[in-house]
Design a protein around this motif. Sequence first.
Motif, PDB file in Angstrom:
ATOM      1  N   PHE A  30      53.027   9.160  94.381  1.00 64.28           N
ATOM      2  CA  PHE A  30      52.495   9.593  93.087  1.00 64.28           C
ATOM      3  C   PHE A  30      51.387  10.632  93.228  1.00 64.28           C
ATOM      4  O   PHE A  30      50.698  10.945  92.260  1.00 64.28           O
ATOM      5  CB  PHE A  30      51.987   8.380  92.298  1.00 64.28           C
ATOM      6  CG  PHE A  30      53.081   7.396  91.964  1.00 64.28           C
ATOM      7  CD1 PHE A  30      54.045   7.708  91.021  1.00 64.28           C
ATOM      8  CD2 PHE A  30      53.165   6.180  92.608  1.00 64.28           C
ATOM      9  CE1 PHE A  30      55.070   6.827  90.718  1.00 64.28           C
ATOM     10  CE2 PHE A  30      54.183   5.276  92.313  1.00 64.28           C
ATOM     11  CZ  PHE A  30      55.143   5.605  91.364  1.00 64.28           C
ATOM     12  N   LYS A  31      51.218  11.163  94.421  1.00 67.21           N
ATOM     13  CA  LYS A  31      50.204  12.203  94.646  1.00 67.21           C
ATOM     14  C   LYS A  31      50.351  13.376  93.675  1.00 67.21           C
ATOM     15  O   LYS A  31      49.346  13.839  93.116  1.00 67.21           O
ATOM     16  CB  LYS A  31      50.275  12.700  96.092  1.00 67.21           C
ATOM     17  CG  LYS A  31      49.252  13.777  96.426  1.00 67.21           C
ATOM     18  CD  LYS A  31      49.331  14.172  97.899  1.00 67.21           C
ATOM     19  CE  LYS A  31      48.294  15.237  98.245  1.00 67.21           C
ATOM     20  NZ  LYS A  31      48.340  15.585  99.691  1.00 67.21           N
ATOM     21  N   PRO A  32      51.585  13.889  93.417  1.00 64.96           N
ATOM     22  CA  PRO A  32      51.710  14.994  92.456  1.00 64.96           C
ATOM     23  C   PRO A  32      51.181  14.642  91.068  1.00 64.96           C
ATOM     24  O   PRO A  32      50.568  15.490  90.407  1.00 64.96           O
ATOM     25  CB  PRO A  32      53.221  15.270  92.425  1.00 64.96           C
ATOM     26  CG  PRO A  32      53.703  14.828  93.769  1.00 64.96           C
ATOM     27  CD  PRO A  32      52.879  13.602  94.081  1.00 64.96           C
ATOM     28  N   LEU A  33      51.394  13.402  90.625  1.00 68.37           N
ATOM     29  CA  LEU A  33      50.885  13.013  89.309  1.00 68.37           C
ATOM     30  C   LEU A  33      49.364  13.006  89.277  1.00 68.37           C
ATOM     31  O   LEU A  33      48.751  13.406  88.286  1.00 68.37           O
ATOM     32  CB  LEU A  33      51.427  11.636  88.909  1.00 68.37           C
ATOM     33  CG  LEU A  33      52.914  11.538  88.588  1.00 68.37           C
ATOM     34  CD1 LEU A  33      53.260  10.122  88.128  1.00 68.37           C
ATOM     35  CD2 LEU A  33      53.307  12.546  87.511  1.00 68.37           C
ATOM     36  N   GLY A  87      53.963  25.889  81.318  1.00 64.13           N
ATOM     37  CA  GLY A  87      54.684  25.582  82.535  1.00 64.13           C
ATOM     38  C   GLY A  87      53.727  25.045  83.584  1.00 64.13           C
ATOM     39  O   GLY A  87      52.507  25.204  83.477  1.00 64.13           O
ATOM     40  N   MET A  88      54.293  24.392  84.576  1.00 68.11           N
ATOM     41  CA  MET A  88      53.503  23.851  85.678  1.00 68.11           C
ATOM     42  C   MET A  88      54.111  24.360  86.978  1.00 68.11           C
ATOM     43  O   MET A  88      55.294  24.144  87.235  1.00 68.11           O
ATOM     44  CB  MET A  88      53.518  22.326  85.656  1.00 68.11           C
ATOM     45  CG  MET A  88      52.663  21.667  86.716  1.00 68.11           C
ATOM     46  SD  MET A  88      50.925  21.598  86.284  1.00 68.11           S
ATOM     47  CE  MET A  88      50.966  20.393  84.950  1.00 68.11           C
ATOM     48  N   TYR A  98      48.400  23.030  92.071  1.00 66.74           N
ATOM     49  CA  TYR A  98      49.179  23.225  90.855  1.00 66.74           C
ATOM     50  C   TYR A  98      48.390  24.082  89.869  1.00 66.74           C
ATOM     51  O   TYR A  98      47.148  24.108  89.906  1.00 66.74           O
ATOM     52  CB  TYR A  98      49.495  21.888  90.186  1.00 66.74           C
ATOM     53  CG  TYR A  98      50.466  21.023  90.940  1.00 66.74           C
ATOM     54  CD1 TYR A  98      51.831  21.060  90.652  1.00 66.74           C
ATOM     55  CD2 TYR A  98      50.031  20.152  91.942  1.00 66.74           C
ATOM     56  CE1 TYR A  98      52.726  20.249  91.336  1.00 66.74           C
ATOM     57  CE2 TYR A  98      50.918  19.346  92.633  1.00 66.74           C
ATOM     58  CZ  TYR A  98      52.273  19.399  92.320  1.00 66.74           C
ATOM     59  OH  TYR A  98      53.152  18.601  93.010  1.00 66.74           O
ATOM     60  N   ALA A  99      49.110  24.739  88.971  1.00 67.70           N
ATOM     61  CA  ALA A  99      48.452  25.546  87.943  1.00 67.70           C
ATOM     62  C   ALA A  99      49.308  25.567  86.690  1.00 67.70           C
ATOM     63  O   ALA A  99      50.546  25.491  86.761  1.00 67.70           O
ATOM     64  CB  ALA A  99      48.236  26.976  88.447  1.00 67.70           C
ATOM     65  N   LEU A 100      48.652  25.648  85.528  1.00 70.59           N
ATOM     66  CA  LEU A 100      49.369  25.832  84.273  1.00 70.59           C
ATOM     67  C   LEU A 100      49.704  27.309  84.114  1.00 70.59           C
ATOM     68  O   LEU A 100      48.871  28.167  84.379  1.00 70.59           O
ATOM     69  CB  LEU A 100      48.516  25.368  83.089  1.00 70.59           C
ATOM     70  CG  LEU A 100      48.210  23.879  82.982  1.00 70.59           C
ATOM     71  CD1 LEU A 100      47.439  23.602  81.691  1.00 70.59           C
ATOM     72  CD2 LEU A 100      49.478  23.047  83.020  1.00 70.59           C
ATOM     73  N   PRO A 128      44.639  16.189  85.829  1.00 71.59           N
ATOM     74  CA  PRO A 128      43.530  16.913  85.186  1.00 71.59           C
ATOM     75  C   PRO A 128      43.986  18.127  84.381  1.00 71.59           C
ATOM     76  O   PRO A 128      43.418  18.420  83.320  1.00 71.59           O
ATOM     77  CB  PRO A 128      42.650  17.330  86.377  1.00 71.59           C
ATOM     78  CG  PRO A 128      42.972  16.350  87.446  1.00 71.59           C
ATOM     79  CD  PRO A 128      44.441  16.058  87.284  1.00 71.59           C
ATOM     80  N   LEU A 129      45.012  18.829  84.862  1.00 70.00           N
ATOM     81  CA  LEU A 129      45.520  19.992  84.134  1.00 70.00           C
ATOM     82  C   LEU A 129      46.139  19.574  82.808  1.00 70.00           C
ATOM     83  O   LEU A 129      45.888  20.188  81.763  1.00 70.00           O
ATOM     84  CB  LEU A 129      46.558  20.724  84.990  1.00 70.00           C
ATOM     85  CG  LEU A 129      46.064  21.328  86.307  1.00 70.00           C
ATOM     86  CD1 LEU A 129      47.240  21.859  87.116  1.00 70.00           C
ATOM     87  CD2 LEU A 129      45.066  22.447  86.036  1.00 70.00           C
ATOM     88  N   ARG A 130      46.948  18.532  82.860  1.00 67.65           N
ATOM     89  CA  ARG A 130      47.559  18.024  81.634  1.00 67.65           C
ATOM     90  C   ARG A 130      46.499  17.527  80.660  1.00 67.65           C
ATOM     91  O   ARG A 130      46.539  17.825  79.464  1.00 67.65           O
ATOM     92  CB  ARG A 130      48.513  16.871  81.963  1.00 67.65           C
ATOM     93  CG  ARG A 130      49.786  17.280  82.624  1.00 67.65           C
ATOM     94  CD  ARG A 130      50.585  16.040  82.956  1.00 67.65           C
ATOM     95  NE  ARG A 130      51.937  16.365  83.351  1.00 67.65           N
ATOM     96  CZ  ARG A 130      52.803  15.479  83.793  1.00 67.65           C
ATOM     97  NH1 ARG A 130      52.463  14.216  83.893  1.00 67.65           N
ATOM     98  NH2 ARG A 130      54.024  15.850  84.127  1.00 67.65           N
ATOM     99  N   LEU A 131      45.573  16.736  81.178  1.00 70.52           N
ATOM    100  CA  LEU A 131      44.537  16.155  80.333  1.00 70.52           C
ATOM    101  C   LEU A 131      43.733  17.239  79.627  1.00 70.52           C
ATOM    102  O   LEU A 131      43.477  17.142  78.415  1.00 70.52           O
ATOM    103  CB  LEU A 131      43.615  15.278  81.183  1.00 70.52           C
ATOM    104  CG  LEU A 131      42.425  14.644  80.460  1.00 70.52           C
ATOM    105  CD1 LEU A 131      42.909  13.624  79.433  1.00 70.52           C
ATOM    106  CD2 LEU A 131      41.487  13.987  81.467  1.00 70.52           C
ATOM    107  N   ASP A 132      43.334  18.263  80.352  1.00 74.61           N
ATOM    108  CA  ASP A 132      42.521  19.324  79.753  1.00 74.61           C
ATOM    109  C   ASP A 132      43.288  20.060  78.666  1.00 74.61           C
ATOM    110  O   ASP A 132      42.714  20.423  77.624  1.00 74.61           O
ATOM    111  CB  ASP A 132      42.069  20.310  80.831  1.00 74.61           C
ATOM    112  CG  ASP A 132      41.006  19.735  81.753  1.00 74.61           C
ATOM    113  OD1 ASP A 132      40.453  18.662  81.414  1.00 74.61           O
ATOM    114  OD2 ASP A 132      40.739  20.342  82.806  1.00 74.61           O
TER     115      ASP A 132
END
Length: 236
Positions: free
Chosen positions: A29-32, A208-209, A218-220, A37-41
């Motif tokens: 679950f490391k990717p999650l 996108g991710m 990772y980046a949005l 933080p990116l999703r949450l923000d």
Amino acid sequence: MTEALNADPAELAKFSDLAHHWWDPESEFKPLHQINPLRLDWIHALADLNQKRVLDVGCGGGILADSMARKGADVTGIDLASKSLRVAQLHALETGTPNIQYREVSVEALAQEQPASFDVLTCMEMLEHVPDPSSVVRACAELVKPDGWVFFSTLHRSAKAFMLAIVGAEYVLNMLPRGTHEYAKMIRPSELAASCREAGLDLVGTKGMEYNPITKRYALTTDTSVNYMLAARKFS
């Protein structure tokens, strides 16, 4: 007659077998943990979670649910994988996360029980694991209040996604267990947008991710050809 659950027993078993790894940031679950933080923000910037009643559908071990509660939201996480829910509940107890509860209930059943009850609803990495994704979208639309927000994330059914998310992530880089995703169950953004419109939700935006294997970050982005998130709103 009892209505059949919109769930794949094999998928539930898959995540139940990994339940004890949910809060290990170096596990499957490391990717999650990295993208959370990116999703949450992004969610918080659009919906402002503080003092909102939030539902996390398919919450798993509670990674996103926990972080939303820490933003001041009153969070309910639901899932049908019993072991994952127990891990989420235990983590909340151990860390003292405020304003969070977990329930083993389907989103369709909860929609009948508590229609128009939530300000914000999230459904991350779940649609590609259920037999009928449109049923989940409809239930989400029923659960959210007028003017409420609904956020989905899933995988695009594209050749690029097959190469990167399945071949690359599962078989080359070993970032995810093999068999985590099935190409046929992936969902094009146009298909998800259509399901949202049919359910009475209006598309507000997409993101996108992307993963950089060199920097391992990772980046949005605006590229929704592999992993993507969709924000919709139930305008009154």
